[in-house]
Design a protein around this motif. Structure first.
Motif, mmCIF file in Angstrom:
data_model
loop_
_atom_site.group_PDB
_atom_site.id
_atom_site.type_symbol
_atom_site.label_atom_id
_atom_site.label_comp_id
_atom_site.label_asym_id
_atom_site.label_seq_id
_atom_site.Cartn_x
_atom_site.Cartn_y
_atom_site.Cartn_z
ATOM 1 N N ARG A 1 44.080 32.867 42.916
ATOM 2 C CA ARG A 1 44.198 32.980 41.472
ATOM 3 C C ARG A 1 45.029 34.208 41.116
ATOM 4 O O ARG A 1 44.912 35.256 41.746
ATOM 5 C CB ARG A 1 42.800 33.124 40.861
ATOM 6 N N LYS A 2 45.915 34.022 40.158
ATOM 7 C CA LYS A 2 46.753 35.138 39.721
ATOM 8 C C LYS A 2 46.060 35.895 38.600
ATOM 9 O O LYS A 2 45.555 35.292 37.644
ATOM 10 C CB LYS A 2 48.121 34.629 39.259
ATOM 11 N N TYR A 3 46.042 37.202 38.717
ATOM 12 C CA TYR A 3 45.371 38.043 37.731
ATOM 13 C C TYR A 3 46.404 38.841 36.929
ATOM 14 O O TYR A 3 47.333 39.410 37.501
ATOM 15 C CB TYR A 3 44.400 39.007 38.414
ATOM 16 N N ASN A 4 46.237 38.850 35.634
ATOM 17 C CA ASN A 4 47.089 39.642 34.748
ATOM 18 C C ASN A 4 46.253 40.821 34.247
ATOM 19 O O ASN A 4 45.294 40.636 33.489
ATOM 20 C CB ASN A 4 47.573 38.793 33.580
ATOM 21 N N TYR B 1 45.503 41.004 30.525
ATOM 22 C CA TYR B 1 44.837 39.895 29.815
ATOM 23 C C TYR B 1 43.392 40.254 29.496
ATOM 24 O O TYR B 1 42.659 40.753 30.352
ATOM 25 C CB TYR B 1 44.877 38.623 30.663
#
Length: 305
Positions: free
Chosen positions: A284-287, A290
């Motif tokens: 999973r890509k985390y920003n 965000y």
């Protein structure tokens, strides 16, 4: 760490299997509102019902094979059409439910057409069924089919003698056309005894959760049992063709009926296991910028349980 992960995975899989069994038991628990008297009568009439553990173990095995059939149908572009016919309360719906229970509804779909409207009554008889036939990569299960004309329409007087005779002349060639077009066509008739149908109707009458299944037509069918028997016998005689034979499933024991039908169905579809690519869950890509918004409480379903 790896061993702990494997142990946790096994525990999770075991929990998932138990959840699956719970779902099956929930579906199988089909007499929730019956009186103790009706339950007792049913058990006395069925002393040799298939053991529940044997049933569920084999049902799960067969449903795993049905998934292989689904994968093969998608991969090969095969077209499968299965007709389910039989007397009222013979168990057609229960078999269909177990076949489709774990399949993709975009691949396997059920067709249960209502009575024809005026426009459809003026069409070529088979016209209303043609749009529902399978395309490549599809499995279609007809919960009653064009054989309504040989059964209920004939017995109840909804079709004239000339219309019934025309049907008997046309249906063998219609089905040969389907087979020549590449459709795998299977026709199942679910057979129950007179006494068993009467018992199942009585159960529906006394079960508020099943009373919707009883229609005036169903009740009338009890009166005309022998008429339906004669109609069925002529139907078999005139439509049991080599290209699309009839297969009769004995249905007094619902569990055996379901397993026997699915076992047989699997032998009639030339499927093979399709090798699939190994599925890898991507990271999973985390920003970091965000922030999840807080939604208002009124959007949530109340937590009653």
């Amino acid at each position: 760490m790896t061993r702990e992960f494997e142990t946790a995975s096994l525990d999770w899989l075991e929990a998932e299997l138990q959840d699956t069994l719970d779902e099956d038991i929930e579906i199988e628990f089909s007499e929730p509102m019956l009186s103790q008297e009706i339950r007792k009568i049913y058990r006395e009439q069925h002393p040799e019902m298939l053991d529940r553990q044997v049933y569920f173990r084999n049902l799960l095995r067969l449903q795993a094979e049905l998934i292989k059939v689904q994968d093969w149908v998608q991969h090969s572009g095969a077209k499968v059409c299965i007709l389910f016919e039989g007397r009222d309360a013979a168990g057609k719906g229960g078999v269909i439910k177990r076949i489709t229970q774990r399949l993709d509804p975009r691949v396997a779909r059920v067709v249960a057409l209502p009575a024809p409207n005026r426009r459809e009554q003026s069409q070529w008889f088979f016209q209303r069924y043609v749009p529902h036939l399978p395309a490549g990569g599809e499995i279609v299960l007809f919960d009653r089919s064009w054989y309504n004309r040989a059964g209920v329409e004939r017995v109840m007087g909804f079709a004239s003698d000339d219309q019934v005779e025309q049907f008997f002349q046309d249906v063998p060639e219609f089905e040969r056309m389907l087979v020549r077009s590449g459709i795998i066509l299977l026709k199942y008739w679910f057979s129950i005894t007179d006494e068993e149908q009467q018992l199942r109707f009585m159960m529906r009458i006394h079960d508020p959760m099943k009373q919707w299944k009883l229609s005036p037509m169903d009740l009338e069918s009890r009166i005309r049992w022998e008429h339906y028997t004669k109609a069925k016998e002529e139907m078999f005689k005139r439509t049991n063709i080599p290209e699309a034979p009839w297969y009769i499933v004995e249905g007094n024991d619902k569990k055996r009926e379901r397993l026997n039908c699915i076992e047989h169905l699997l032998t009639k579809i030339p499927y093979e296991e399709v090798p699939g690519e190994k599925v890898v869950l991507p990271d999973r890509k985390y920003n970091p910028d965000y922030e999840r918004q807080v939604l208002p409480d009124e959007l949530y379903v109340p937590k009653i349980y």
